[in-house]
Design a protein around this motif. Structure first.
Motif, PDB file in Angstrom:
ATOM      1  N   ALA A   1      68.206  -0.316  78.520  1.00 17.83           N
ATOM      2  CA  ALA A   1      68.762  -0.254  76.678  1.00 17.83           C
ATOM      3  C   ALA A   1      70.431  -1.238  76.742  1.00 17.83           C
ATOM      4  CB  ALA A   1      69.896   0.940  76.993  1.00 17.83           C
ATOM      5  N   SER A   2      69.998  -2.126  77.590  1.00 17.30           N
ATOM      6  CA  SER A   2      71.566  -3.452  78.265  1.00 17.30           C
ATOM      7  C   SER A   2      70.384  -4.741  77.496  1.00 17.30           C
ATOM      8  CB  SER A   2      71.273  -3.836  78.717  1.00 17.30           C
ATOM      9  OG  SER A   2      70.326  -4.300  79.748  1.00 17.30           O
ATOM     10  N   ALA A   3      71.571  -5.545  75.940  1.00 17.77           N
ATOM     11  CA  ALA A   3      71.082  -6.635  75.964  1.00 17.77           C
ATOM     12  C   ALA A   3      72.235  -8.200  76.533  1.00 17.77           C
ATOM     13  CB  ALA A   3      71.542  -6.338  74.128  1.00 17.77           C
TER      14      ALA A   3
ATOM     15  N   THR B   1      70.461  -5.579  69.978  1.00 18.66           N
ATOM     16  CA  THR B   1      71.341  -5.080  70.447  1.00 18.66           C
ATOM     17  C   THR B   1      71.131  -3.660  70.163  1.00 18.66           C
ATOM     18  OG1 THR B   1      72.524  -7.161  70.430  1.00 18.66           O
ATOM     19  CG2 THR B   1      73.509  -4.693  70.823  1.00 18.66           C
ATOM     20  N   THR B   2      71.001  -2.967  68.674  1.00 18.95           N
ATOM     21  CA  THR B   2      71.118  -1.708  68.336  1.00 18.95           C
ATOM     22  C   THR B   2      69.370  -1.339  68.177  1.00 18.95           C
ATOM     23  OG1 THR B   2      72.504  -2.408  66.401  1.00 18.95           O
ATOM     24  CG2 THR B   2      71.264  -0.251  65.991  1.00 18.95           C
TER      25      THR B   2
ATOM     26  N   ALA C   1      67.821  -1.794  70.965  1.00 20.68           N
ATOM     27  CA  ALA C   1      68.123  -1.839  71.834  1.00 20.68           C
ATOM     28  C   ALA C   1      68.896  -1.049  72.589  1.00 20.68           C
ATOM     29  CB  ALA C   1      68.443  -3.041  73.508  1.00 20.68           C
ATOM     30  N   LYS C   2      69.632  -0.480  71.549  1.00 15.98           N
ATOM     31  CA  LYS C   2      70.433   0.840  72.388  1.00 15.98           C
ATOM     32  C   LYS C   2      69.793   2.827  72.138  1.00 15.98           C
ATOM     33  CE  LYS C   2      74.100  -1.557  74.193  1.00 15.98           C
ATOM     34  NZ  LYS C   2      74.045  -1.139  75.347  1.00 15.98           N
ATOM     35  N   SER C   3      69.235   2.078  71.020  1.00 16.59           N
ATOM     36  CA  SER C   3      68.990   2.797  70.308  1.00 16.59           C
ATOM     37  C   SER C   3      67.663   3.641  70.568  1.00 16.59           C
ATOM     38  CB  SER C   3      68.315   2.651  68.166  1.00 16.59           C
ATOM     39  OG  SER C   3      67.385   2.302  68.553  1.00 16.59           O
TER      40      SER C   3
ATOM     41  N   GLY D   1      66.235   2.079  74.274  1.00 16.65           N
ATOM     42  CA  GLY D   1      65.927   2.056  75.456  1.00 16.65           C
ATOM     43  C   GLY D   1      65.245   0.918  75.655  1.00 16.65           C
TER      44      GLY D   1
ATOM     45  N   SER E   1      65.892  -2.613  77.092  1.00 17.44           N
ATOM     46  CA  SER E   1      66.734  -4.103  77.616  1.00 17.44           C
ATOM     47  C   SER E   1      65.764  -5.621  76.399  1.00 17.44           C
ATOM     48  CB  SER E   1      66.328  -4.288  78.954  1.00 17.44           C
ATOM     49  OG  SER E   1      66.756  -2.824  80.049  1.00 17.44           O
TER      50      SER E   1
ATOM     51  N   ASP F   1      75.920  -7.307  76.568  1.00 18.45           N
ATOM     52  CA  ASP F   1      76.667  -6.499  77.034  1.00 18.45           C
ATOM     53  C   ASP F   1      77.052  -7.317  78.295  1.00 18.45           C
ATOM     54  OD1 ASP F   1      76.224  -3.981  76.303  1.00 18.45           O
ATOM     55  OD2 ASP F   1      73.965  -3.833  76.957  1.00 18.45           O
TER      56      ASP F   1
ATOM     57  N   ARG G   1      79.387  -6.105  81.430  1.00 12.27           N
ATOM     58  CA  ARG G   1      79.688  -5.000  81.553  1.00 12.27           C
ATOM     59  C   ARG G   1      78.639  -3.944  82.735  1.00 12.27           C
ATOM     60  NH1 ARG G   1      78.916  -4.559  75.106  1.00 12.27           N
ATOM     61  NH2 ARG G   1      81.057  -5.301  74.194  1.00 12.27           N
TER      62      ARG G   1
END
Length: 455
Positions: free
Chosen positions: A89-91, A200-201, A203-205, A207, A209, A233, A255
């Motif tokens: 889940a990283s961008a 990016t959103t 990817a986070k929502s 899971g 990458s 990230d 990060r």
């Protein structure tokens, strides 16, 4: 119009349009109070209004959480730059000059991740699927289990990713993506910002990458708004000179790991291959010791790297002498020249000064000051320094030398490559390495007097 108010029960949380003495929800008396909401008093359309949001759960700093799981590609240099592997889940944003090898690197990385069991989708917005397949055949990756698509419509791409549910998606490149809700051409600032935000959103929502490729401008910065770098990230730059066979993957933001970490690759006919010992590569073309040639023991991220600094000082036929720098900060060179003249009495007026970091490497740490000064003095006095000597140290404006961090790692790397002596600033923690003699210097004047008989 009268200001509208709302009321809520402090016992059960039920909301009402008017006050009453008894709550109809829980039956408690005198528990209904007026809710003033979140409005700051501004216009309703310009402020948050009266409606409240949900309460966010808070934790303290001592909360223990397991480190994020990582997927390893098997490419040691890439995993090193990512901080130990790919975080779910990283961008990630990868930038580099056109033709430097970004697509080659990411296609190889996609194949290695897929072979390691990571479900991977490669979306190309610049090349047709046939072109990507031809590159895969040339690299010997045609049998890798990578899903391939050629598309630029962001809505279609996100719909496909949601249906496929991959663990890794590579978008090549972010400048070719277009969102149909933004009224501007693909590649514009608005489109790049919108596409990066949506990816990016997503990817986070979900899971997933996501690795995005970004073009760079003539100044070497990633094209489009700088806010794109703040959205993701990790930001990686793929650097290298076309005249040299190696490429450097550098993390400028991460990060999930150390920044300024580098991975070194060599461009071959079969694609990019890892360079396990970059110091040996950067010094491989170094011949006999000559005036102006100095080996600098540097640190890139957590990795010690030895590179050769080359200087040339010649009489200038022009009224304004030239100061040409490749691979180092030109302002820093001007400062070193000023300190040499003001503190050591060594003028460079009327002399052209050329400084080059051999192999196309770019150095930014201040610990290279002493090596640069040694190269300049060696070229000016036409006196070569010993070939088995590594130099490092920071020069202050007073002419004093400051200790450099990670001294032990620098010395161990120099000893491993066959160097028998090192010139380092005095003071700081004393470090000894077997088989390597050290010569401590407290200030620039003492260094000039000891090695060049002046000062």
């Amino acid at each position: 119009m009268a200001k509208s108010s709302s009321f809520f029960c402090s016992a059960c949380g039920a909301s009402f349009s008017k006050w009453s003495g008894r709550c109809e929800g829980c039956g408690e008396w005198n528990t209904i109070t007026e809710d003033k909401g979140l409005s700051s008093g501004g216009p309703a359309k310009k402020s948050l209004g009266m409606r409240r949001g949900r309460t966010i759960p808070l934790t303290d700093l001592a909360t223990e959480e397991t480190p994020p799981p990582r997927s390893h590609s098997g490419v040691g240099e890439l995993d090193r730059v990512l901080g130990g592997g790919l975080v779910a889940a990283s961008a990630i944003l990868v930038g580099g000059d056109p033709g430097i090898g970004k697509s080659t690197l990411l296609l190889q990385a996609a194949a290695r991740f897929a072979e390691a069991g990571v479900k991977t989708v490669y979306v190309s917005g610049e090349e047709a699927s046939a072109q990507v397949r031809m590159r895969a055949q040339r690299l010997g990756l045609a049998q890798a289990p990578v899903k391939l698509a050629a598309e630029t419509n962001l809505r279609d791409i996100l719909t496909t990713l949601e249906a496929e549910r991959p663990q890794l998606a590579i978008i090549d490149s972010i400048q070719t993506m277009w969102a149909d809700h933004v009224d501007s051409a693909p590649g514009s600032v608005s489109q790049v910002r919108a596409a990066a935000h949506e990816l990016t959103t997503f990817a986070k929502s979900n899971g997933i990458s996501i690795i995005m490729v970004g073009h760079v401008t003539k100044e070497g910065q990633i094209a489009g708004p700088r806010v794109v770098e703040h959205m993701v990230d990790t930001v990686l730059y793929f650097e290298g000179e076309r005249g040299h066979q190696f490429r450097i993957l550098r993390a400028v933001k991460n990060r999930f790991g150390p920044a300024d970490e580098i991975g070194v690759f060599e461009m071959t006919g079969a694609g990019l291959s890892e360079v396990i010992n970059p110091s040996a590569l950067f010094l491989s073309e170094r011949g006999q010791p000559s005036p102006g040639s100095v080996v600098f023991a540097g640190i890139e991220g957590t990795r010690p790297v030895l590179v050769e600094l080359q200087a040339l000082v010649a009489p200038s036929p022009h009224s304004q002498p030239r100061r040409a720098v490749v691979g180092w900060d030109s302002s820093r060179l001007a400062m070193i020249l000023a300190v040499l003249e003001a503190r050591c009495g060594i003028p460079f007026a009327g002399l052209d000064v050329y400084l080059n970091v051999a192999g196309g490497m770019k150095i930014s740490e201040p610990a290279a000051d002493l090596a640069v000064a040694a190269a300049l003095l060696s070229a000016r006095e036409d006196t070569p320094l010993p070939a088995d000597t590594a130099i490092f140290g920071e020069i202050s404006l007073s002419g004093a030398l400051r200790p450099a961090p990670q001294t032990e790692n620098r010395l161990k790397e120099a000893q491993k490559l066959g160097f028998t002596s090192a010139i380092a600033p005095g003071g700081g923690k004393s470090v000894s390495v077997k088989g390597l003699s050290q010569r401590k210097v407290s200030d620039l004047t003492g260094f000039v007097g000891e090695f060049f008989g002046a000062g």
